[in-house]
Design an enzyme around this catalytic site. Structure first.
Site, PDB file in Angstrom:
ATOM      1  N   SER A 145      11.158  56.768  46.636  1.00 44.62           N
ATOM      2  CA  SER A 145      11.886  58.298  47.383  1.00 44.62           C
ATOM      3  C   SER A 145      11.088  58.660  48.559  1.00 44.62           C
ATOM      4  O   SER A 145      10.006  58.940  48.640  1.00 44.62           O
ATOM      5  CB  SER A 145      11.835  59.207  46.139  1.00 44.62           C
ATOM      6  N   HIS A 187      12.912  66.601  46.113  1.00 47.07           N
ATOM      7  CA  HIS A 187      12.709  66.219  44.831  1.00 47.07           C
ATOM      8  C   HIS A 187      11.133  65.761  44.638  1.00 47.07           C
ATOM      9  O   HIS A 187      10.559  65.856  43.765  1.00 47.07           O
ATOM     10  CB  HIS A 187      13.478  65.435  44.023  1.00 47.07           C
ATOM     11  N   ASP A 214      18.635  67.331  49.638  1.00 44.53           N
ATOM     12  CA  ASP A 214      17.376  66.456  49.126  1.00 44.53           C
ATOM     13  C   ASP A 214      16.366  66.000  50.141  1.00 44.53           C
ATOM     14  O   ASP A 214      15.930  65.037  49.998  1.00 44.53           O
ATOM     15  CB  ASP A 214      17.800  65.549  48.167  1.00 44.53           C
TER      16      ASP A 214
END
Length: 478
Positions: A223, A118, A148
């Site tokens: 992230s 993402h 992911d």
């Protein structure tokens, strides 16, 4: 007298501690056995409390990078399509740049970096900033939405520092960990915490949910950053936070290192990432089911169906077997089993432990891809029939896995409908699964062609489909 009593008490406590240390750790009645490691200890002095994580950070931080992505999107004005405004002010659609910021981990000295999918999704330009502030353009090698994870490559002209994987995989709840990343774009930041939970499978972040949960502060921008243990090894890649406000509330999730390594190896091989397929439909073990099966507690997953000739059936698994371990690691639901199996490379063997008739059996299951054509092209239906103008595909485990649907589904599925076609007129929708036409079962594209050709001149068409899990039967008139 007081000194004598104090000395006696100290001696008694010391002997008791020695005796306890020599005993084997016992699990509580009804509780699962746990492994204990002698090298783990809580701080018991002021000196221990003043110890620093700095040596670990010095080794790990240079391998954590910032990842910047940029893409151009069309921004539609509220007046777009209005003839008056477009005549005098031109097209009411503008292009604007959208950037996102995340973190990444160098896992190979040649410049291979892993981050979250993402973070780089839809990016038209990727840049990586190293810990020493050097910047490089990055090439996207692999992006896998289902885990992911994404793998990038940069050319720094030299060997880069790396963060080694945790090969032992022995993280336990309560272990100290460090989260390293770039929260809110403020620059590289280190936060500390503990492993709050392992094998979280009900988070809903990706298809292969099996997360390490931590209370180390993880915020937007973290992230793709590293979750590091006290050996300075990568135990996971931070991927998400659980928060209503968008800030850290002490619940962060990381993708375990064994899945990270699998995705990176696929990227380096230059081949498409194809995950092994077990070939078994599984059912969770509830409390009532565990009691009826004579289990001491709910655990594992029951094999409810086997794909003929699939890896599970060929390995000797049977309907009714309860899978309780994969590669010696306890699993408690289908998601955990799928994750453990998916960390194997094709051709490897996974050791699957089952309970059968009250006995434990360990069966070697070969890691093989799901059968069928993964990239099957839709076929346009032609002729004089209710499906004219529909795009259809023949389902298979491989295609179903790519589409993210039940791999055991078979038959013909509608993937698209052309405007002003018969299929659109009769209300067919993408996702409809055609079961019968003219009372004949439709299982393959050949079945569909044969039935449509045979009844080409008919005016009445009995059709049965499945939509959203419900069956519908109608007779359509041309």
């Amino acid at each position: 007298m007081a000194r004598t009593l104090l000395a006696a008490l100290s001696l008694a406590l010391g002997l008791a501690a020695t005796a306890c240390a020599q005993e084997e750790p016992q699990a509580l009645d009804g509780a699962p056995e746990q492994s204990f490691h002698a090298d783990r200890a809580v701080p018991d002095s002021r000196a221990d409390m003043q110890l620093s994580f700095a040596p670990i950070v010095r080794e790990a931080a240079p391998a954590v990078v910032n990842v910047y992505s940029r893409r151009v999107v069309a921004q539609r004005s509220p007046f777009a399509g209005d003839p008056f405004f477009e005549r005098f002010f031109g097209p009411q659609t503008r292009q604007r740049e959208v950037g996102s910021l995340g973190s990444g981990v160098i896992v190979d000295p040649s410049g291979i970096i892993v981050t979250n999918h993402h973070v780089v999704e839809g990016a038209q330009e990727l840049r990586v900033v190293l810990a020493d502030r050097r910047e490089f353009d990055a090439e996207l090698l692999l992006a896998d939405e289902r885990t992911d994870l994404a793998v990038l490559r940069i050319d720094a002209g030299e060997a880069l520092p790396v963060l080694p994987y945790d090969e032992a995989g022995d993280a336990e709840v309560g272990d100290l960990v460090l989260a390293i990343g770039n929260p809110f774009g403020v620059g590289q930041t280190v936060t500390s915490g503990i492993v709050s939970a392992l094998a979280r499978t009900d988070v809903g972040i990706s298809d292969y949910s099996f997360f390490i949960q931590t209370d180390a502060a993880v915020n937007p921008g973290n992230s793709g950053g590293a979750l590091v243990d006290m050996d300075g090894e990568l135990i996971g890649v931070n991927t998400a936070i659980f928060s209503r406000s968008g800030g850290s509330h002490g619940i962060g999730f990381a993708i375990p290192a064994d899945m990270v390594r699998t995705v990176v190896e696929a990227a380096l091989s230059g081949e498409e990432l194809i995950r092994p397929w077990l070939g078994a439909r599984l059912q969770p073990v509830t409390s009532d089911l565990a009691q009826s099966l004579g289990l001491d507690r709910p655990r594992g997953a029951i094999v409810s169906e086997l794909w003929p000739g699939g890896p599970a059936e060929e390995a000797g698994l049977r309907r009714g077997d309860i899978i309780v371990e994969v590669d010696g690691v306890e699993v408690n639901d289908e998601t955990g089993i799928r994750f453990r199996f998916a960390t194997h490379s094709l051709g490897d063997e996974a050791e699957v432990t089952v309970l059968r008739d009250g006995e434990r059996r360990t069966l070697p299951v070969q890691a093989r891809p799901a059968p069928g054509e993964r990239d099957a092209e839709p076929v346009r239906v032609r002729g004089r029939n209710p499906l004219q103008g529909a795009q259809v595909v023949e389902l298979s485990p491989a295609l179903n896995e790519r589409l993210g649907i039940d791999t055991f589904l078979e038959g013909i599925m509608v993937t698209g409908v052309e405007r002003r076609s018969a299929a659109a007129y009769y209300g067919f929708q993408p996702g409809d699964r055609v079961l019968e036409i003219q009372g004949e079962a439709i299982e393959t594209l050949d079945d569909l062609d044969r039935v449509l050709e045979r009844y080409d001149n008919d005016a009445h068409w009995p059709v049965e489909i499945v939509r959203g899990g419900e069956r519908f039967a109608r007779t359509l008139r041309l």
